[in-house]
Structure formats: C-alpha cells, structure tokens
Design a protein around this motif. Structure first.
Motif, mmCIF file in Angstrom:
data_model
loop_
_atom_site.group_PDB
_atom_site.id
_atom_site.type_symbol
_atom_site.label_atom_id
_atom_site.label_comp_id
_atom_site.label_asym_id
_atom_site.label_seq_id
_atom_site.Cartn_x
_atom_site.Cartn_y
_atom_site.Cartn_z
ATOM 1 N N UNK A 127 4.870 2.573 -16.161
ATOM 2 C CA UNK A 127 5.868 3.284 -15.350
ATOM 3 C C UNK A 127 5.122 4.080 -14.292
ATOM 4 N N UNK A 128 5.595 3.974 -13.066
ATOM 5 C CA UNK A 128 4.927 4.662 -11.947
ATOM 6 C C UNK A 128 5.977 5.261 -11.023
ATOM 7 N N UNK A 129 5.515 6.027 -10.055
ATOM 8 C CA UNK A 129 6.487 6.596 -9.126
ATOM 9 C C UNK A 129 7.130 5.482 -8.301
ATOM 10 N N UNK A 130 8.360 5.760 -7.911
ATOM 11 C CA UNK A 130 9.160 4.780 -7.185
ATOM 12 C C UNK A 130 8.913 4.897 -5.687
ATOM 13 N N UNK A 131 8.670 3.755 -5.057
ATOM 14 C CA UNK A 131 8.553 3.777 -3.592
ATOM 15 C C UNK A 131 9.638 2.869 -3.009
ATOM 16 N N UNK A 132 9.656 2.751 -1.702
ATOM 17 C CA UNK A 132 10.680 1.937 -1.045
ATOM 18 C C UNK A 132 10.282 0.476 -1.005
ATOM 19 N N UNK A 133 10.937 -0.301 -0.156
ATOM 20 C CA UNK A 133 10.634 -1.737 -0.092
ATOM 21 C C UNK A 133 9.267 -2.014 0.528
ATOM 22 N N UNK A 134 8.760 -3.195 0.223
ATOM 23 C CA UNK A 134 7.465 -3.585 0.790
ATOM 24 C C UNK A 134 7.622 -3.806 2.292
ATOM 25 N N UNK A 135 6.486 -3.795 2.986
ATOM 26 C CA UNK A 135 6.534 -4.032 4.434
ATOM 27 C C UNK A 135 7.137 -5.408 4.714
ATOM 28 N N UNK A 136 6.833 -6.332 3.823
ATOM 29 C CA UNK A 136 7.364 -7.683 3.965
ATOM 30 C C UNK A 136 8.893 -7.670 3.858
ATOM 31 N N UNK A 137 9.394 -6.964 2.838
ATOM 32 C CA UNK A 137 10.851 -6.871 2.653
ATOM 33 C C UNK A 137 11.501 -6.090 3.787
ATOM 34 N N UNK A 138 10.831 -5.020 4.248
ATOM 35 C CA UNK A 138 11.384 -4.225 5.361
ATOM 36 C C UNK A 138 11.701 -5.145 6.536
ATOM 37 N N UNK A 139 10.750 -6.017 6.811
ATOM 38 C CA UNK A 139 10.867 -6.884 7.989
ATOM 39 C C UNK A 139 11.826 -8.050 7.745
ATOM 40 N N UNK A 170 -14.400 2.253 -6.007
ATOM 41 C CA UNK A 170 -15.183 1.144 -6.555
ATOM 42 C C UNK A 170 -14.367 -0.093 -6.873
ATOM 43 N N UNK A 171 -13.193 -0.225 -6.278
ATOM 44 C CA UNK A 171 -12.366 -1.404 -6.556
ATOM 45 C C UNK A 171 -12.063 -2.199 -5.288
ATOM 46 N N UNK A 172 -11.970 -3.511 -5.485
ATOM 47 C CA UNK A 172 -11.496 -4.402 -4.424
ATOM 48 C C UNK A 172 -10.087 -4.827 -4.796
ATOM 49 N N UNK A 173 -9.159 -4.792 -3.851
ATOM 50 C CA UNK A 173 -7.770 -5.134 -4.165
ATOM 51 C C UNK A 173 -7.601 -6.645 -4.361
ATOM 52 N N UNK A 174 -8.147 -7.408 -3.475
ATOM 53 C CA UNK A 174 -8.170 -8.873 -3.513
ATOM 54 C C UNK A 174 -6.821 -9.556 -3.274
ATOM 55 N N UNK A 175 -5.821 -8.794 -2.888
ATOM 56 C CA UNK A 175 -4.542 -9.433 -2.563
ATOM 57 C C UNK A 175 -3.826 -8.613 -1.484
ATOM 58 N N UNK A 176 -4.565 -8.366 -0.406
ATOM 59 C CA UNK A 176 -4.033 -7.554 0.691
ATOM 60 C C UNK A 176 -3.037 -8.385 1.495
ATOM 61 N N UNK A 177 -1.789 -7.957 1.496
ATOM 62 C CA UNK A 177 -0.757 -8.664 2.273
ATOM 63 C C UNK A 177 0.441 -7.711 2.411
ATOM 64 N N UNK A 178 1.320 -7.944 3.390
ATOM 65 C CA UNK A 178 2.447 -7.021 3.614
ATOM 66 C C UNK A 178 3.318 -6.818 2.372
ATOM 67 N N UNK A 179 3.373 -7.824 1.485
ATOM 68 C CA UNK A 179 4.202 -7.674 0.274
ATOM 69 C C UNK A 179 3.609 -6.656 -0.690
ATOM 70 N N UNK A 180 2.338 -6.320 -0.512
ATOM 71 C CA UNK A 180 1.700 -5.370 -1.421
ATOM 72 C C UNK A 180 1.503 -3.980 -0.803
ATOM 73 N N UNK A 181 2.177 -3.741 0.297
ATOM 74 C CA UNK A 181 2.234 -2.390 0.869
ATOM 75 C C UNK A 181 3.716 -2.040 1.009
ATOM 76 N N UNK A 182 4.063 -0.823 0.631
ATOM 77 C CA UNK A 182 5.474 -0.429 0.692
ATOM 78 C C UNK A 182 5.605 0.907 1.395
ATOM 79 N N UNK A 183 6.793 1.155 1.928
ATOM 80 C CA UNK A 183 7.047 2.476 2.511
ATOM 81 C C UNK A 183 7.517 3.404 1.395
ATOM 82 N N UNK A 184 7.405 4.700 1.639
ATOM 83 C CA UNK A 184 7.831 5.658 0.618
ATOM 84 C C UNK A 184 9.338 5.823 0.599
ATOM 85 N N UNK A 185 9.784 6.695 -0.260
ATOM 86 C CA UNK A 185 11.219 6.983 -0.372
ATOM 87 C C UNK A 185 11.429 8.460 -0.117
#
Ligand code: ATP
Length: 284
Positions: A127-139, A170-185
């Motif tokens: 369980x984590x804090x809730x954010x808004x839609x992904x950049x991909x979904x926004x568009x 010390x981490x690499x994300x390895x799946x950088x794409x608009x679907x994995x970035x979201x706007x806040x709420x």
C-alpha cells in the motif's frame, strides 16, 4: 481547469475492471472488498489499473475514510516466484530510509504505507500513497495536452530529478516510460511521480568485481559512438590495478581460473554449465 476537473469531465470508455476480468485469470476485488492486515483494514474503492503481474486499487483504511491510498497486488502464480513486489518494497524502503536524513528530498516518489499477503486473493500487496493518472493516461485517455508552453520542459525536468534521485540511492529503474510517471493529486498535482520499481536493479553487475573496474566503465561511458577507445590505457590500467591488489600479472596467458572449472564440473550434477563450456556431454 485543474487536472481533477478534466478527469471528471472525461468519459473513459469501457472500464479497466471489465477488460481485466476478461483478460486475466486472477481474482479481481470489487468495491467494498476488504483486506485486513494488522491494524489496517483496506477497503476497495475502485480498480485503478492492471499490469502484467497484478492490479492496483484505490483503497482507504476503514479507520480513516478521508485518506485514500493505492494498493498494488502481485499474484502468486503457482510456484512461480515473481519478486517484482519484493523489489518494489525494497526500493520503497530505501527511499523511506533516505527520507530520514533528508525529509524534503525524494519528492518524486510515493510513500510506503503497508505491505502484506492475502490468502484469499492468493497475492502479496503493498500500500502506498495515491497519485493521479500516469503521463501516458493523461495524454491518451484524458486528452490533457502535455506539450503546452512550459509543460513538456517541466515534465522533463521533474522526470530527470526522479531518475537522478533513484540513481543516487543506487538503483536503476529499467522501465522508464510515460506510463511509469504520474501526476500528483490535490496539493501534489504539480509534482511528477515515478512509479513501478518492480524491475529495478542495483548495479549488481559489480558484485564481487574489484572496485577499480568501475574506472574502466566510467571511461567507456565518456566515449561517443565515433570515439577510438584508448586500449593501451585500459590494458595498462588493469595490469597496474592487479599489481596494486597484490597480484602482479607476469604472464597474461596463465589463467588463474585454470583447474577450477574441472573441480566445479566434478562436484556438479549432470548437465552443469561446465559440461556446456567444455562441449562435453559424457562428463569428461
Ligand atoms: N500509487 C499509485 N497511485 C495511483 N495510481 C497508481 C499508483 N501506482 C500505480 N498506479 C496505476 O495503476 C495502474 C497499473 O500500474 P502497474 O504499475 O501495476 O502496471 P503497468 O505499469 O500498467 O503494467 P506493468 O507493471 O505490467 O508494466 C497504472 O495505470 C498506474 O498508473
């Protein structure tokens, strides 16, 4: 118009829940379903979306209905161990730890709230804090223009900050794409959040490798496509490093590994990697 207003006005087509039920074999929770975990009682509001390995729900803790969270599941597919959620939690823990010394930092990451297992659903969850839609979904889904005025630059800067902060841990994300970035709420709407740490890795490639090897990698990283690598520099550097480590190399053709392969093969079971390396299938 705020993003929330745009979202409310938008008319998404078929709900993701409907699609998911048809698409996946796993059990999907319905609104008002509850997962109890220690002091928490997570009640489902709606399904937010589904990934290849689990689903994300909007939930609240029954003790405080006002605050909503995101609950992400990972199905336990028979004996197959996915580990994505485990990795996700590990990265969230690293962020949690880092926030202790820098409470203002790491603003592009959601907060870890709870984790557990649901026998009923056959899944693990976080369980984590809730954010808004992904950049991909926004568009795509909500038709929000992300190319307007300074918007693309602000998104690029914030996404880069997120990548920078993750790398600093010390981490690499390895799946950088608009679907994995979201706007806040709400108050965090202007912030871009990085999501989905499921396939993050540390620079595990260096585990057990002498520290100074990184110098070579850093050097290679400075090269451009058309650069001529300085091989003498790299080879001399490796000779020097080996000497400094107390292992001067007198003869490059005397492999320190010679003999070890056979020992491993003898102690291994049939079909070990050493069989394949030696090209032999009869144990010799
Ligand atoms: N903390 C969160 N708050 C709000 N929505 C979230 C949160 N985390 C994930 N989501 C949303 O849930 C949906 C599913 O996310 P998830 O990361 O599980 O899958 P995915 O990225 O679509 O697929 P996969 O993991 O297979 O690449 C996405 O629409 C994502 O934006």
């Amino acid at each position: 118009m705020t993003l929330r207003e745009k979202l409310e006005r938008s008319r998404p087509g078929k709900s993701k829940e409907q699609k998911t039920k048809k698409k996946k074999g796993r059990k999907i929770m319905s609104p008002d379903d509850v997962i109890k975990n220690g002091p928490f009682s997570w009640k489902v509001v709606t399904l937010l979306g589904s990934g290849g390995f689990g689903d994300v729900y909007k939930v609240f803790d029954e003790r405080n209905k006002a605050k909503q969270y995101a609950l992400k599941t990972e199905s336990e597919d028979g004996k197959k161990v996915m580990l994505r959620l485990k990795v996700e939690v590990r990265v969230m823990m690293a962020i949690l730890e880092a926030r202790k010394t820098n409470p203002q930092g790491y603003k592009h990451f959601v907060e870890f709230v709870d984790r557990g297992k649901s026998e009923d659903l056959g899944c693990k969850f976080v369980v984590m804090s809730l954010v808004g839609p992904s950049l991909d979904d926004c568009r795509r889904k909500y038709g929000v223009c992300l190319n307007d005025r300074s918007t693309p630059y602000i998104i690029a800067i914030q996404s880069l900050e997120a990548v920078r902060d993750l790398h600093a841990l010390g981490y690499l994300h390895r799946d950088i794409k608009p679907a994995n970035f979201a706007v806040g709420l709400g108050p965090t709407e202007p912030t871009v959040f990085m999501l989905d740490f499921g396939i993050c890795r540390t620079k595990e490639a260096y585990r057990g490798v002498p520290r100074n090897m990184k110098t070579i990698v850093s050097y290679v990283d400075t090269l451009s496509f058309q650069s001529a690598p300085d091989y003498p520099f790299m080879i001399n550097f490796l000779f020097t490093m080996s000497s400094q480590a107390g292992f001067p190399i007198n003869n490059i053709n005397t492999g320190a590994w010679v003999g070890n392969l056979k020992n491993k093969k003898d102690s291994g079971r049939n079909g070990t990697r050493s069989d394949k390396l030696s090209g032999s299938s009869d144990g010799d």
